[in-house]
Write a protein that holds these residues in place. Structure first.
Motif, PDB file in Angstrom:
ATOM      1  N   SER A  39      -3.244  -4.477  -5.300  1.00 53.55           N
ATOM      2  CA  SER A  39      -2.803  -5.857  -5.232  1.00 53.55           C
ATOM      3  C   SER A  39      -2.569  -6.272  -3.783  1.00 53.55           C
ATOM      4  CB  SER A  39      -1.498  -6.022  -6.012  1.00 53.55           C
ATOM      5  OG  SER A  39      -0.999  -7.327  -5.863  1.00 53.55           O
ATOM      6  N   ARG A  40      -2.950  -7.494  -3.471  1.00 52.62           N
ATOM      7  CA  ARG A  40      -2.608  -8.070  -2.161  1.00 52.62           C
ATOM      8  C   ARG A  40      -1.385  -8.974  -2.284  1.00 52.62           C
ATOM      9  NH1 ARG A  40      -6.634  -8.304   2.264  1.00 52.62           N
ATOM     10  NH2 ARG A  40      -8.277  -6.910   1.677  1.00 52.62           N
ATOM     11  N   ASP A  41      -0.760  -8.952  -3.439  1.00 52.00           N
ATOM     12  CA  ASP A  41       0.445  -9.732  -3.658  1.00 52.00           C
ATOM     13  C   ASP A  41       1.624  -8.980  -3.044  1.00 52.00           C
ATOM     14  OD1 ASP A  41       2.638 -11.149  -4.544  1.00 52.00           O
ATOM     15  OD2 ASP A  41       2.253 -10.803  -6.681  1.00 52.00           O
ATOM     16  N   PRO A  42       2.262  -9.529  -2.011  1.00 53.09           N
ATOM     17  CA  PRO A  42       3.370  -8.808  -1.369  1.00 53.09           C
ATOM     18  C   PRO A  42       4.526  -8.532  -2.323  1.00 53.09           C
ATOM     19  CG  PRO A  42       3.214 -11.044  -0.522  1.00 53.09           C
ATOM     20  CD  PRO A  42       2.013 -10.826  -1.392  1.00 53.09           C
ATOM     21  N   HIS A  43       4.683  -9.331  -3.363  1.00 53.77           N
ATOM     22  CA  HIS A  43       5.759  -9.115  -4.323  1.00 53.77           C
ATOM     23  C   HIS A  43       5.547  -7.828  -5.119  1.00 53.77           C
ATOM     24  CE1 HIS A  43       6.007 -13.402  -3.344  1.00 53.77           C
ATOM     25  NE2 HIS A  43       7.300 -13.208  -3.484  1.00 53.77           N
ATOM     26  N   ALA A  44       4.306  -7.347  -5.192  1.00 53.71           N
ATOM     27  CA  ALA A  44       4.013  -6.097  -5.885  1.00 53.71           C
ATOM     28  C   ALA A  44       4.578  -4.899  -5.136  1.00 53.71           C
ATOM     29  CB  ALA A  44       2.506  -5.939  -6.081  1.00 53.71           C
ATOM     30  N   TYR A  45       4.980  -5.093  -3.890  1.00 53.15           N
ATOM     31  CA  TYR A  45       5.495  -4.012  -3.049  1.00 53.15           C
ATOM     32  C   TYR A  45       6.947  -4.276  -2.651  1.00 53.15           C
ATOM     33  CZ  TYR A  45       0.541  -3.037  -2.849  1.00 53.15           C
ATOM     34  OH  TYR A  45      -0.753  -2.779  -3.202  1.00 53.15           O
ATOM     35  N   ALA A  46       7.706  -4.897  -3.528  1.00 54.27           N
ATOM     36  CA  ALA A  46       9.094  -5.268  -3.218  1.00 54.27           C
ATOM     37  C   ALA A  46       9.961  -4.050  -2.904  1.00 54.27           C
ATOM     38  CB  ALA A  46       9.701  -6.057  -4.370  1.00 54.27           C
ATOM     39  N   GLU A  47       9.606  -2.887  -3.411  1.00 58.05           N
ATOM     40  CA  GLU A  47      10.394  -1.681  -3.179  1.00 58.05           C
ATOM     41  C   GLU A  47       9.971  -0.933  -1.922  1.00 58.05           C
ATOM     42  OE1 GLU A  47      13.071  -1.057  -5.057  1.00 58.05           O
ATOM     43  OE2 GLU A  47      12.543  -2.932  -6.057  1.00 58.05           O
ATOM     44  N   GLN A  48       8.828  -1.270  -1.344  1.00 59.00           N
ATOM     45  CA  GLN A  48       8.341  -0.574  -0.164  1.00 59.00           C
ATOM     46  C   GLN A  48       8.615  -1.393   1.089  1.00 59.00           C
ATOM     47  OE1 GLN A  48       6.110  -0.718  -2.943  1.00 59.00           O
ATOM     48  NE2 GLN A  48       6.766   1.326  -3.479  1.00 59.00           N
ATOM     49  N   GLY A  49       9.157  -0.722   2.081  1.00 60.85           N
ATOM     50  CA  GLY A  49       9.337  -1.354   3.378  1.00 60.85           C
ATOM     51  C   GLY A  49       8.163  -1.002   4.273  1.00 60.85           C
ATOM     52  N   PHE A  50       7.372  -1.975   4.627  1.00 58.18           N
ATOM     53  CA  PHE A  50       6.268  -1.745   5.553  1.00 58.18           C
ATOM     54  C   PHE A  50       6.816  -2.041   6.944  1.00 58.18           C
ATOM     55  CE2 PHE A  50       4.192  -2.914   1.543  1.00 58.18           C
ATOM     56  CZ  PHE A  50       3.513  -1.729   1.320  1.00 58.18           C
ATOM     57  N   SER A  51       7.258  -0.991   7.607  1.00 57.97           N
ATOM     58  CA  SER A  51       8.045  -1.156   8.822  1.00 57.97           C
ATOM     59  C   SER A  51       7.430  -0.432  10.012  1.00 57.97           C
ATOM     60  CB  SER A  51       9.457  -0.597   8.603  1.00 57.97           C
ATOM     61  OG  SER A  51      10.110  -1.275   7.563  1.00 57.97           O
ATOM     62  N   ILE A  52       7.864  -0.860  11.178  1.00 52.84           N
ATOM     63  CA  ILE A  52       7.469  -0.208  12.418  1.00 52.84           C
ATOM     64  C   ILE A  52       8.074   1.195  12.475  1.00 52.84           C
ATOM     65  CG2 ILE A  52       7.237  -2.397  13.652  1.00 52.84           C
ATOM     66  CD1 ILE A  52       9.982  -1.780  14.928  1.00 52.84           C
ATOM     67  N   HIS A  53       7.550   2.014  13.353  1.00 49.39           N
ATOM     68  CA  HIS A  53       8.084   3.352  13.590  1.00 49.39           C
ATOM     69  C   HIS A  53       9.076   3.293  14.743  1.00 49.39           C
ATOM     70  CE1 HIS A  53       5.479   5.540  10.811  1.00 49.39           C
ATOM     71  NE2 HIS A  53       4.590   4.598  11.101  1.00 49.39           N
ATOM     72  N   SER A  54       9.873   4.335  14.887  1.00 50.28           N
ATOM     73  CA  SER A  54      10.945   4.325  15.887  1.00 50.28           C
ATOM     74  C   SER A  54      10.416   4.129  17.312  1.00 50.28           C
ATOM     75  CB  SER A  54      11.786   5.594  15.797  1.00 50.28           C
ATOM     76  OG  SER A  54      10.992   6.747  15.937  1.00 50.28           O
ATOM     77  N   GLU A  55       9.265   4.696  17.636  1.00 51.79           N
ATOM     78  CA  GLU A  55       8.722   4.511  18.986  1.00 51.79           C
ATOM     79  C   GLU A  55       8.382   3.042  19.248  1.00 51.79           C
ATOM     80  OE1 GLU A  55       7.848   8.624  17.552  1.00 51.79           O
ATOM     81  OE2 GLU A  55       7.473   6.649  16.716  1.00 51.79           O
ATOM     82  N   GLN A  56       7.862   2.376  18.241  1.00 54.35           N
ATOM     83  CA  GLN A  56       7.557   0.949  18.369  1.00 54.35           C
ATOM     84  C   GLN A  56       8.847   0.146  18.506  1.00 54.35           C
ATOM     85  OE1 GLN A  56       5.406   1.121  14.660  1.00 54.35           O
ATOM     86  NE2 GLN A  56       3.506   0.499  15.686  1.00 54.35           N
ATOM     87  N   GLY A  57       9.847   0.492  17.717  1.00 54.97           N
ATOM     88  CA  GLY A  57      11.126  -0.205  17.790  1.00 54.97           C
ATOM     89  C   GLY A  57      11.814  -0.032  19.132  1.00 54.97           C
ATOM     90  N   GLU A  58      11.745   1.176  19.658  1.00 57.01           N
ATOM     91  CA  GLU A  58      12.347   1.413  20.964  1.00 57.01           C
ATOM     92  C   GLU A  58      11.630   0.625  22.059  1.00 57.01           C
ATOM     93  OE1 GLU A  58      12.519   5.664  21.352  1.00 57.01           O
ATOM     94  OE2 GLU A  58      13.983   5.820  19.718  1.00 57.01           O
ATOM     95  N   LEU A  59      10.309   0.488  21.931  1.00 57.39           N
ATOM     96  CA  LEU A  59       9.566  -0.339  22.883  1.00 57.39           C
ATOM     97  C   LEU A  59      10.002  -1.795  22.773  1.00 57.39           C
ATOM     98  CD1 LEU A  59       7.394  -0.750  25.031  1.00 57.39           C
ATOM     99  CD2 LEU A  59       5.716  -0.941  23.162  1.00 57.39           C
ATOM    100  N   ILE A  60      10.134  -2.300  21.550  1.00 55.59           N
ATOM    101  CA  ILE A  60      10.616  -3.666  21.333  1.00 55.59           C
ATOM    102  C   ILE A  60      11.989  -3.848  21.975  1.00 55.59           C
ATOM    103  CG2 ILE A  60      11.604  -5.167  19.530  1.00 55.59           C
ATOM    104  CD1 ILE A  60       9.200  -4.361  17.774  1.00 55.59           C
ATOM    105  N   TYR A  61      12.872  -2.900  21.725  1.00 55.39           N
ATOM    106  CA  TYR A  61      14.225  -2.967  22.289  1.00 55.39           C
ATOM    107  C   TYR A  61      14.161  -3.040  23.820  1.00 55.39           C
ATOM    108  CZ  TYR A  61      18.939  -1.616  23.629  1.00 55.39           C
ATOM    109  OH  TYR A  61      20.188  -1.590  24.210  1.00 55.39           O
ATOM    110  N   LEU A  62      13.410  -2.132  24.429  1.00 58.92           N
ATOM    111  CA  LEU A  62      13.332  -2.087  25.895  1.00 58.92           C
ATOM    112  C   LEU A  62      12.670  -3.331  26.480  1.00 58.92           C
ATOM    113  CD1 LEU A  62      12.438   1.674  26.381  1.00 58.92           C
ATOM    114  CD2 LEU A  62      14.617   0.545  26.947  1.00 58.92           C
TER     115      LEU A  62
END
Length: 161
Positions: A39-62
Protein backbone atom coordinates in the motif's frame (compact mmCIF):
# COMPACT_ATOMS: atom_id res chain seq x y z
CA UNK A 1 21.33 6.52 27.82
CA UNK A 2 22.50 7.32 24.29
CA UNK A 3 24.36 4.52 22.47
CA UNK A 4 26.40 7.10 20.59
CA UNK A 5 29.31 8.09 22.84
CA UNK A 6 29.91 11.53 21.31
CA UNK A 7 26.41 12.87 20.77
CA UNK A 8 26.37 16.65 20.47
CA UNK A 9 23.15 16.70 22.50
CA UNK A 10 24.02 16.80 26.19
CA UNK A 11 20.46 16.59 27.58
CA UNK A 12 19.96 13.15 29.14
CA UNK A 13 16.18 13.40 28.87
CA UNK A 14 16.33 14.05 25.11
CA UNK A 15 18.94 11.33 24.62
CA UNK A 16 16.77 8.82 26.49
CA UNK A 17 13.82 9.41 24.14
CA UNK A 18 16.07 9.27 21.07
CA UNK A 19 17.62 6.00 22.27
CA UNK A 20 14.17 4.50 22.93
CA UNK A 21 12.97 5.45 19.45
CA UNK A 22 16.11 4.09 17.77
CA UNK A 23 15.76 0.86 19.77
CA UNK A 24 12.12 0.48 18.78
CA UNK A 25 12.76 1.13 15.08
CA UNK A 26 10.63 -1.27 13.06
CA UNK A 27 9.64 -1.80 9.48
CA UNK A 28 6.46 -3.28 8.19
CA UNK A 29 6.56 -6.81 6.80
CA UNK A 30 6.08 -5.33 3.34
CA UNK A 31 9.10 -3.06 3.61
CA UNK A 32 7.41 0.30 3.94
CA UNK A 33 7.07 3.13 1.46
CA UNK A 34 10.40 2.68 -0.32
CA UNK A 35 10.59 -1.11 -0.36
CA UNK A 36 8.25 -3.64 -1.84
CA UNK A 37 4.96 -2.88 -0.14
CA UNK A 38 1.29 -3.52 -0.51
CA UNK A 39 0.00 0.00 0.00
CA UNK A 40 1.09 3.56 -0.69
CA UNK A 41 -1.49 4.74 1.82
CA UNK A 42 0.49 6.26 4.72
CA UNK A 43 -2.35 5.36 7.10
CA UNK A 44 -1.56 1.68 6.46
CA UNK A 45 1.73 2.26 8.30
CA UNK A 46 0.37 4.09 11.36
CA UNK A 47 2.37 1.81 13.67
CA UNK A 48 5.69 2.24 11.85
CA UNK A 49 7.90 5.25 12.32
CA UNK A 50 9.79 6.00 9.14
CA UNK A 51 12.50 8.04 10.79
CA UNK A 52 15.99 9.36 10.28
CA UNK A 53 18.96 7.59 11.86
CA UNK A 54 20.98 9.05 14.72
CA UNK A 55 23.84 10.18 12.46
CA UNK A 56 21.38 12.13 10.32
CA UNK A 57 19.76 13.63 13.40
CA UNK A 58 23.08 14.69 14.84
CA UNK A 59 23.92 16.39 11.54
CA UNK A 60 20.57 18.22 11.64
CA UNK A 61 21.27 19.28 15.22
CA UNK A 62 24.77 20.56 14.39
CA UNK A 63 23.66 22.36 11.22
CA UNK A 64 20.83 24.12 13.03
CA UNK A 65 23.11 25.05 15.92
CA UNK A 66 25.70 26.40 13.49
CA UNK A 67 23.06 28.39 11.61
CA UNK A 68 21.66 29.67 14.91
CA UNK A 69 18.29 28.50 13.56
CA UNK A 70 15.19 29.67 15.39
CA UNK A 71 12.52 28.58 12.88
CA UNK A 72 12.59 25.32 10.97
CA UNK A 73 10.03 23.30 9.05
CA UNK A 74 9.81 19.61 8.28
CA UNK A 75 7.72 17.77 5.72
CA UNK A 76 6.68 14.38 7.17
CA UNK A 77 7.17 14.33 10.95
CA UNK A 78 6.30 10.64 11.44
CA UNK A 79 6.81 9.85 15.16
CA UNK A 80 8.99 12.92 15.73
CA UNK A 81 12.57 11.65 15.56
CA UNK A 82 13.82 14.52 13.40
CA UNK A 83 11.58 16.91 15.34
CA UNK A 84 13.43 16.02 18.53
CA UNK A 85 16.79 16.91 16.99
CA UNK A 86 15.39 20.16 15.57
CA UNK A 87 13.68 21.13 18.83
CA UNK A 88 16.82 20.41 20.87
CA UNK A 89 18.87 22.64 18.57
CA UNK A 90 16.29 25.42 18.68
CA UNK A 91 16.10 25.25 22.46
CA UNK A 92 19.89 25.26 22.71
CA UNK A 93 19.94 28.28 20.35
CA UNK A 94 17.80 30.24 22.79
CA UNK A 95 14.30 29.42 21.54
CA UNK A 96 12.10 29.30 18.49
CA UNK A 97 9.79 26.88 16.72
CA UNK A 98 9.85 23.69 14.69
CA UNK A 99 6.85 23.52 12.35
CA UNK A 100 6.18 19.94 11.36
CA UNK A 101 3.47 18.21 9.40
CA UNK A 102 2.19 14.64 9.55
CA UNK A 103 -0.72 13.13 7.66
CA UNK A 104 -1.36 10.17 10.02
CA UNK A 105 -3.25 11.28 13.17
CA UNK A 106 -1.81 8.48 15.35
CA UNK A 107 1.73 9.58 14.45
CA UNK A 108 0.92 13.21 15.31
CA UNK A 109 -0.08 12.09 18.80
CA UNK A 110 3.01 9.89 19.13
CA UNK A 111 5.30 12.73 18.03
CA UNK A 112 3.69 15.08 20.56
CA UNK A 113 4.13 12.51 23.35
CA UNK A 114 7.78 12.02 22.42
CA UNK A 115 8.40 15.77 22.45
CA UNK A 116 6.70 16.11 25.85
CA UNK A 117 8.69 13.20 27.29
CA UNK A 118 11.92 14.88 26.11
CA UNK A 119 10.88 18.25 27.58
CA UNK A 120 10.76 19.85 24.12
CA UNK A 121 7.01 20.26 23.50
CA UNK A 122 7.20 24.05 23.79
CA UNK A 123 9.54 24.22 20.79
CA UNK A 124 7.42 22.35 18.24
CA UNK A 125 4.12 22.74 16.42
CA UNK A 126 2.95 19.60 14.62
CA UNK A 127 0.27 20.24 12.02
CA UNK A 128 -1.99 17.34 11.12
CA UNK A 129 -2.71 16.76 7.44
CA UNK A 130 -1.11 16.75 4.02
CA UNK A 131 2.11 18.78 4.25
CA UNK A 132 1.49 20.24 0.81
CA UNK A 133 -1.40 22.08 2.47
CA UNK A 134 -0.40 22.40 6.13
CA UNK A 135 2.99 23.92 5.33
CA UNK A 136 1.77 26.45 2.74
CA UNK A 137 1.85 29.24 5.31
CA UNK A 138 4.74 29.05 7.71
CA UNK A 139 4.05 32.49 9.15
CA UNK A 140 7.37 33.90 8.01
CA UNK A 141 10.84 32.89 6.90
CA UNK A 142 12.50 29.69 8.11
CA UNK A 143 16.17 28.95 8.62
CA UNK A 144 16.12 25.26 7.65
CA UNK A 145 13.70 22.84 5.97
CA UNK A 146 13.74 19.03 5.94
CA UNK A 147 11.74 17.48 3.11
CA UNK A 148 11.25 13.79 3.74
CA UNK A 149 8.05 13.01 1.88
CA UNK A 150 6.02 9.92 1.27
CA UNK A 151 6.03 8.21 -2.15
CA UNK A 152 2.85 9.20 -3.96
CA UNK A 153 0.63 7.17 -6.27
CA UNK A 154 1.72 9.06 -9.39
CA UNK A 155 5.35 9.76 -8.59
CA UNK A 156 8.27 8.89 -6.41
CA UNK A 157 7.61 11.40 -3.61
CA UNK A 158 4.94 13.77 -2.39
CA UNK A 159 7.81 16.09 -1.45
CA UNK A 160 8.04 16.95 -5.13
CA UNK A 161 4.28 17.49 -5.52
Amino acid sequence: MNDRPHSPIQDLRVNAVLARLQGARQRSAGGGPRGSFNSRDPHAYAEQGFSIHSEQGELIYLLCRGLRATRVAEFATSVGMSTLYFAAAIRDNGGGTVIGSEIVPAKVETAKRNLAEAGLADYAEIREGDARKTLRDLGGPVDFVLIDGWPGESGPSLARG
